[in-house]
Scaffold this motif. Structure first.
Motif, PDB file in Angstrom:
ATOM      1  N   ARG A   1      -7.178  15.746   5.054  1.00  0.00           N
ATOM      2  CA  ARG A   1      -6.499  16.981   5.449  1.00  0.00           C
ATOM      3  C   ARG A   1      -7.410  18.195   5.317  1.00  0.00           C
ATOM      4  O   ARG A   1      -7.417  19.074   6.190  1.00  0.00           O
ATOM      5  N   GLU A   2      -8.177  18.247   4.238  1.00  0.00           N
ATOM      6  CA  GLU A   2      -9.092  19.372   4.051  1.00  0.00           C
ATOM      7  C   GLU A   2     -10.129  19.417   5.166  1.00  0.00           C
ATOM      8  O   GLU A   2     -10.470  20.495   5.662  1.00  0.00           O
ATOM      9  N   LEU A   3     -10.624  18.253   5.574  1.00  0.00           N
ATOM     10  CA  LEU A   3     -11.624  18.219   6.635  1.00  0.00           C
ATOM     11  C   LEU A   3     -11.026  18.652   7.972  1.00  0.00           C
ATOM     12  O   LEU A   3     -11.678  19.355   8.748  1.00  0.00           O
ATOM     13  N   LEU A   4      -9.795  18.262   8.246  1.00  0.00           N
ATOM     14  CA  LEU A   4      -9.141  18.727   9.473  1.00  0.00           C
ATOM     15  C   LEU A   4      -9.073  20.253   9.482  1.00  0.00           C
ATOM     16  O   LEU A   4      -9.410  20.893  10.486  1.00  0.00           O
TER      17      LEU A   4
ATOM     18  N   MET B   1       0.840  -1.184   0.000  1.00  0.00           N
ATOM     19  CA  MET B   1       0.000   0.000   0.000  1.00  0.00           C
ATOM     20  C   MET B   1       0.885   1.247   0.000  1.00  0.00           C
ATOM     21  O   MET B   1       1.865   1.326   0.713  1.00  0.00           O
ATOM     22  N   SER B   2       0.517   2.208  -0.776  1.00  0.00           N
ATOM     23  CA  SER B   2       1.275   3.438  -0.913  1.00  0.00           C
ATOM     24  C   SER B   2       1.228   4.264   0.363  1.00  0.00           C
ATOM     25  O   SER B   2       0.207   4.347   1.027  1.00  0.00           O
ATOM     26  N   LYS B   3       2.328   4.902   0.676  1.00  0.00           N
ATOM     27  CA  LYS B   3       2.403   5.777   1.848  1.00  0.00           C
ATOM     28  C   LYS B   3       2.233   7.245   1.460  1.00  0.00           C
ATOM     29  O   LYS B   3       2.408   8.118   2.278  1.00  0.00           O
ATOM     30  N   THR B   4       1.898   7.505   0.211  1.00  0.00           N
ATOM     31  CA  THR B   4       1.774   8.887  -0.235  1.00  0.00           C
ATOM     32  C   THR B   4       0.643   9.591   0.513  1.00  0.00           C
ATOM     33  O   THR B   4      -0.344   8.974   0.888  1.00  0.00           O
ATOM     34  N   THR B   5       0.809  10.884   0.711  1.00  0.00           N
ATOM     35  CA  THR B   5      -0.226  11.677   1.367  1.00  0.00           C
ATOM     36  C   THR B   5      -1.050  12.451   0.340  1.00  0.00           C
ATOM     37  O   THR B   5      -1.823  13.311   0.701  1.00  0.00           O
ATOM     38  N   TYR B   6      -0.873  12.127  -0.925  1.00  0.00           N
ATOM     39  CA  TYR B   6      -1.559  12.879  -1.965  1.00  0.00           C
ATOM     40  C   TYR B   6      -2.630  12.063  -2.679  1.00  0.00           C
ATOM     41  O   TYR B   6      -2.977  12.351  -3.804  1.00  0.00           O
ATOM     42  N   THR B   7      -3.152  11.050  -2.014  1.00  0.00           N
ATOM     43  CA  THR B   7      -4.290  10.329  -2.562  1.00  0.00           C
ATOM     44  C   THR B   7      -5.545  11.155  -2.321  1.00  0.00           C
ATOM     45  O   THR B   7      -5.563  12.060  -1.472  1.00  0.00           O
ATOM     46  N   GLN B   8      -6.602  10.842  -3.038  1.00  0.00           N
ATOM     47  CA  GLN B   8      -7.859  11.555  -2.860  1.00  0.00           C
ATOM     48  C   GLN B   8      -8.335  11.450  -1.409  1.00  0.00           C
ATOM     49  O   GLN B   8      -8.775  12.442  -0.821  1.00  0.00           O
ATOM     50  N   ALA B   9      -8.230  10.271  -0.826  1.00  0.00           N
ATOM     51  CA  ALA B   9      -8.675  10.070   0.548  1.00  0.00           C
ATOM     52  C   ALA B   9      -7.874  10.935   1.521  1.00  0.00           C
ATOM     53  O   ALA B   9      -8.443  11.522   2.452  1.00  0.00           O
ATOM     54  N   ASN B  10      -6.564  11.027   1.304  1.00  0.00           N
ATOM     55  CA  ASN B  10      -5.745  11.846   2.190  1.00  0.00           C
ATOM     56  C   ASN B  10      -5.999  13.332   2.002  1.00  0.00           C
ATOM     57  O   ASN B  10      -5.989  14.090   2.973  1.00  0.00           O
TER      58      ASN B  10
ATOM     59  N   TYR C   1       0.669  18.562   9.215  1.00  0.00           N
ATOM     60  CA  TYR C   1      -0.372  17.582   8.871  1.00  0.00           C
ATOM     61  C   TYR C   1      -1.425  18.192   7.959  1.00  0.00           C
ATOM     62  O   TYR C   1      -1.997  17.505   7.131  1.00  0.00           O
ATOM     63  N   GLU C   2      -1.671  19.489   8.075  1.00  0.00           N
ATOM     64  CA  GLU C   2      -2.637  20.117   7.171  1.00  0.00           C
ATOM     65  C   GLU C   2      -2.104  20.205   5.741  1.00  0.00           C
ATOM     66  O   GLU C   2      -2.875  20.135   4.794  1.00  0.00           O
ATOM     67  N   SER C   3      -0.804  20.344   5.590  1.00  0.00           N
ATOM     68  CA  SER C   3      -0.217  20.466   4.251  1.00  0.00           C
ATOM     69  C   SER C   3       0.111  19.112   3.625  1.00  0.00           C
ATOM     70  O   SER C   3       0.406  19.033   2.443  1.00  0.00           O
ATOM     71  N   GLY C   4       0.076  18.061   4.431  1.00  0.00           N
ATOM     72  CA  GLY C   4       0.403  16.737   3.916  1.00  0.00           C
ATOM     73  C   GLY C   4       1.856  16.360   4.089  1.00  0.00           C
ATOM     74  O   GLY C   4       2.270  15.287   3.682  1.00  0.00           O
ATOM     75  N   GLU C   5       2.610  17.235   4.710  1.00  0.00           N
ATOM     76  CA  GLU C   5       4.023  16.941   4.945  1.00  0.00           C
ATOM     77  C   GLU C   5       4.188  15.858   6.011  1.00  0.00           C
ATOM     78  O   GLU C   5       5.189  15.163   6.050  1.00  0.00           O
ATOM     79  N   ARG C   6       3.179  15.733   6.870  1.00  0.00           N
ATOM     80  CA  ARG C   6       3.194  14.757   7.946  1.00  0.00           C
ATOM     81  C   ARG C   6       1.861  14.020   7.970  1.00  0.00           C
ATOM     82  O   ARG C   6       0.824  14.617   7.753  1.00  0.00           O
ATOM     83  N   ARG C   7       1.916  12.713   8.224  1.00  0.00           N
ATOM     84  CA  ARG C   7       0.695  11.917   8.348  1.00  0.00           C
ATOM     85  C   ARG C   7       0.359  11.732   9.820  1.00  0.00           C
ATOM     86  O   ARG C   7       1.243  11.627  10.654  1.00  0.00           O
ATOM     87  N   LEU C   8      -0.932  11.690  10.119  1.00  0.00           N
ATOM     88  CA  LEU C   8      -1.379  11.409  11.477  1.00  0.00           C
ATOM     89  C   LEU C   8      -1.743   9.935  11.588  1.00  0.00           C
ATOM     90  O   LEU C   8      -2.389   9.391  10.690  1.00  0.00           O
ATOM     91  N   ASP C   9      -1.379   9.310  12.695  1.00  0.00           N
ATOM     92  CA  ASP C   9      -1.879   7.965  12.940  1.00  0.00           C
ATOM     93  C   ASP C   9      -3.223   8.089  13.659  1.00  0.00           C
ATOM     94  O   ASP C   9      -3.701   9.195  13.935  1.00  0.00           O
TER      95      ASP C   9
END
Length: 88
Positions: A14-17, A1-10, A45-53
């Motif tokens: 981020r937008e919802l946060l 599974m991809s770890k990218t933060t730029y999927t539609q779901a991610n 985390y808002e910009s996608g530079e960091r992922r939240l668990d």
């Protein structure tokens, strides 16, 4: 599974946060202070530079004044809508 933060779901996550934070009239600094972390944590985390668990997401929701259940319900609805609009 991809770890990218730029999927539609991610992107939706981020937008919802950010939308939730803005709707509560909170700054990134306000949220960070509530979490006991630097403002850059929220920015990243808002910009996608960091992922939240999951545990971090629960804590962020608390700082935003929303439950994880309510956040997850809104997220799921937005994701389903985006997928319907995309046709899959």
């Amino acid at each position: 599974m991809s770890k990218t933060t730029y999927t539609q779901a991610n992107v939706i996550f981020r937008e919802l946060l950010k939308e939730t934070r803005v709707a509560k009239n909170l700054t990134q600094a306000d949220v960070a202070k509530s979490l006991g972390l630097p403002q850059s944590y929220v920015s990243k985390y808002e910009s996608g530079e960091r992922r939240l668990d999951f545990v971090e997401t629960v804590l962020v929701c608390g700082a935003l004044g929303t439950s994880i259940e309510d956040f997850a319900a809104v997220y799921s609805a937005k994701l389903a809508k985006a997928r319907r609009a995309k046709g899959g």
